[in-house]
Design a protein around this motif. Structure first.
Motif, mmCIF file in Angstrom:
data_model
loop_
_atom_site.group_PDB
_atom_site.id
_atom_site.type_symbol
_atom_site.label_atom_id
_atom_site.label_comp_id
_atom_site.label_asym_id
_atom_site.label_seq_id
_atom_site.Cartn_x
_atom_site.Cartn_y
_atom_site.Cartn_z
ATOM 1 N N ASP A 7 -10.631 5.839 12.491
ATOM 2 C CA ASP A 7 -9.552 4.855 12.595
ATOM 3 C C ASP A 7 -9.396 4.058 11.309
ATOM 4 O O ASP A 7 -8.275 3.794 10.860
ATOM 5 C CB ASP A 7 -9.794 3.905 13.767
ATOM 6 C CG ASP A 7 -9.631 4.584 15.117
ATOM 7 O OD1 ASP A 7 -8.937 5.627 15.188
ATOM 8 O OD2 ASP A 7 -10.196 4.083 16.105
ATOM 9 N N MET A 8 -10.513 3.663 10.708
ATOM 10 C CA MET A 8 -10.467 2.912 9.455
ATOM 11 C C MET A 8 -9.875 3.769 8.331
ATOM 12 O O MET A 8 -9.062 3.293 7.533
ATOM 13 C CB MET A 8 -11.868 2.424 9.077
ATOM 14 C CG MET A 8 -12.445 1.426 10.065
ATOM 15 S SD MET A 8 -14.230 1.240 9.878
ATOM 16 C CE MET A 8 -14.323 0.128 8.508
ATOM 17 N N ASP A 10 -7.798 6.340 8.691
ATOM 18 C CA ASP A 10 -6.368 6.497 8.965
ATOM 19 C C ASP A 10 -5.584 5.248 8.581
ATOM 20 O O ASP A 10 -4.496 5.330 8.009
ATOM 21 C CB ASP A 10 -6.127 6.826 10.441
ATOM 22 C CG ASP A 10 -6.659 8.195 10.834
ATOM 23 O OD1 ASP A 10 -6.922 9.033 9.940
ATOM 24 O OD2 ASP A 10 -6.833 8.423 12.051
ATOM 25 N N ASP A 11 -6.143 4.073 8.889
ATOM 26 C CA ASP A 11 -5.504 2.806 8.543
ATOM 27 C C ASP A 11 -5.408 2.641 7.033
ATOM 28 O O ASP A 11 -4.367 2.261 6.499
ATOM 29 C CB ASP A 11 -6.277 1.645 9.175
ATOM 30 C CG ASP A 11 -5.586 0.310 8.966
ATOM 31 O OD1 ASP A 11 -4.358 0.227 9.188
ATOM 32 O OD2 ASP A 11 -6.279 -0.653 8.565
ATOM 33 N N LEU A 12 -6.491 2.939 6.332
ATOM 34 C CA LEU A 12 -6.495 2.853 4.871
ATOM 35 C C LEU A 12 -5.463 3.804 4.277
ATOM 36 O O LEU A 12 -4.700 3.428 3.386
ATOM 37 C CB LEU A 12 -7.891 3.160 4.323
ATOM 38 C CG LEU A 12 -8.032 3.185 2.807
ATOM 39 C CD1 LEU A 12 -7.724 1.817 2.209
ATOM 40 C CD2 LEU A 12 -9.431 3.639 2.413
ATOM 41 N N TYR A 13 -5.407 5.025 4.774
ATOM 42 C CA TYR A 13 -4.443 6.004 4.280
ATOM 43 C C TYR A 13 -3.008 5.508 4.478
ATOM 44 O O TYR A 13 -2.169 5.619 3.584
ATOM 45 C CB TYR A 13 -4.669 7.351 4.968
ATOM 46 C CG TYR A 13 -3.775 8.450 4.459
ATOM 47 C CD1 TYR A 13 -3.972 9.014 3.207
ATOM 48 C CD2 TYR A 13 -2.722 8.936 5.244
ATOM 49 C CE1 TYR A 13 -3.152 10.023 2.737
ATOM 50 C CE2 TYR A 13 -1.909 9.952 4.775
ATOM 51 C CZ TYR A 13 -2.127 10.485 3.527
ATOM 52 O OH TYR A 13 -1.305 11.488 3.059
ATOM 53 N N ALA A 14 -2.724 4.933 5.635
ATOM 54 C CA ALA A 14 -1.381 4.403 5.910
ATOM 55 C C ALA A 14 -1.054 3.238 4.971
ATOM 56 O O ALA A 14 0.057 3.159 4.438
ATOM 57 C CB ALA A 14 -1.273 3.963 7.365
ATOM 58 N N GLN A 15 -1.998 2.334 4.775
ATOM 59 C CA GLN A 15 -1.780 1.193 3.874
ATOM 60 C C GLN A 15 -1.519 1.662 2.447
ATOM 61 O O GLN A 15 -0.602 1.157 1.780
ATOM 62 C CB GLN A 15 -2.992 0.270 3.878
ATOM 63 C CG GLN A 15 -3.171 -0.532 5.137
ATOM 64 C CD GLN A 15 -4.423 -1.392 5.051
ATOM 65 O OE1 GLN A 15 -4.806 -1.862 3.985
ATOM 66 N NE2 GLN A 15 -5.078 -1.587 6.189
ATOM 67 N N GLU A 39 -6.680 13.821 5.108
ATOM 68 C CA GLU A 39 -5.319 13.588 5.588
ATOM 69 C C GLU A 39 -4.360 14.131 4.540
ATOM 70 O O GLU A 39 -4.587 13.980 3.346
ATOM 71 C CB GLU A 39 -5.092 12.084 5.791
ATOM 72 C CG GLU A 39 -3.762 11.718 6.396
ATOM 73 C CD GLU A 39 -3.657 12.099 7.862
ATOM 74 O OE1 GLU A 39 -2.602 12.643 8.243
ATOM 75 O OE2 GLU A 39 -4.611 11.847 8.608
ATOM 76 N N ARG A 115 -8.593 -3.134 -0.579
ATOM 77 C CA ARG A 115 -8.516 -2.833 0.846
ATOM 78 C C ARG A 115 -9.886 -2.437 1.420
ATOM 79 O O ARG A 115 -10.184 -2.746 2.560
ATOM 80 C CB ARG A 115 -7.491 -1.744 1.104
ATOM 81 C CG ARG A 115 -6.121 -2.392 1.251
ATOM 82 C CD ARG A 115 -5.006 -1.534 0.825
ATOM 83 N NE ARG A 115 -3.745 -2.244 0.905
ATOM 84 C CZ ARG A 115 -3.309 -3.112 0.009
ATOM 85 N NH1 ARG A 115 -4.054 -3.444 -1.033
ATOM 86 N NH2 ARG A 115 -2.137 -3.702 0.141
ATOM 87 N N PHE A 119 -12.945 -3.900 4.993
ATOM 88 C CA PHE A 119 -13.604 -3.124 6.061
ATOM 89 C C PHE A 119 -15.055 -3.474 6.150
ATOM 90 O O PHE A 119 -15.723 -3.870 5.321
ATOM 91 C CB PHE A 119 -13.451 -1.618 5.825
ATOM 92 C CG PHE A 119 -12.031 -1.139 5.999
ATOM 93 C CD1 PHE A 119 -11.433 -1.118 7.245
ATOM 94 C CD2 PHE A 119 -11.303 -0.716 4.908
ATOM 95 C CE1 PHE A 119 -10.129 -0.664 7.403
ATOM 96 C CE2 PHE A 119 -9.993 -0.254 5.059
ATOM 97 C CZ PHE A 119 -9.415 -0.239 6.297
#
Length: 119
Positions: A7-8, A10-15, A39, A115, A119
């Motif tokens: 989840d972390m 995926d969140d980092l990739y989106a940001q 990803e 970023r 975390f």
């Protein structure tokens, strides 16, 4: 900071994708060379890129230790079409981003480190 969970990651990739649309893919690689998460378009041979990424970071750490304890913050490898940016993620892993070759990696590397501190 420990290794990111899915989840972390995926969140980092989106940001990061929101900051830099040049990002074509990402992979989290352990210091032992295993690809933990990926990803997008990143890796043809996960085993090879994992080992190579870990070796690159170890080499950078060795070189930087000879430069008055100057820790490596990022490493980039550029070819005609792509750039691979490697950024340490704590002591246990590194993040690899695949970008277009013309991307200036310095601002992106700073954004990654910023970023990761969250975390």
């Amino acid at each position: 900071m420990g290794i990111l969970n899915q989840d972390m990651f995926d969140d980092l990739y989106a940001q990061l994708g929101a900051i830099s649309p040049e990002i074509q893919g990402a992979a989290l690689i352990s210091n032992e060379g295993a690809v933990i998460f990926q990803e997008g378009e990143t890796i043809v041979d996960q085993h090879l890129i994992g080992i190579a990424g870990a070796a690159i970071m170890r080499l950078a750490e060795h070189i930087s230790s000879g430069l008055a304890e100057c820790p490596a913050q990022e490493i980039s490898i550029r070819c005609d079409r792509y750039t691979a940016l490697f950024v340490p993620v704590g002591a246990d892993a590194l993040l690899m981003l695949v970008l277009s070759a013309e991307t200036d990696t310095r601002p992106l590397a700073r954004a990654v480190r910023s970023r990761l501190e969250r975390f």
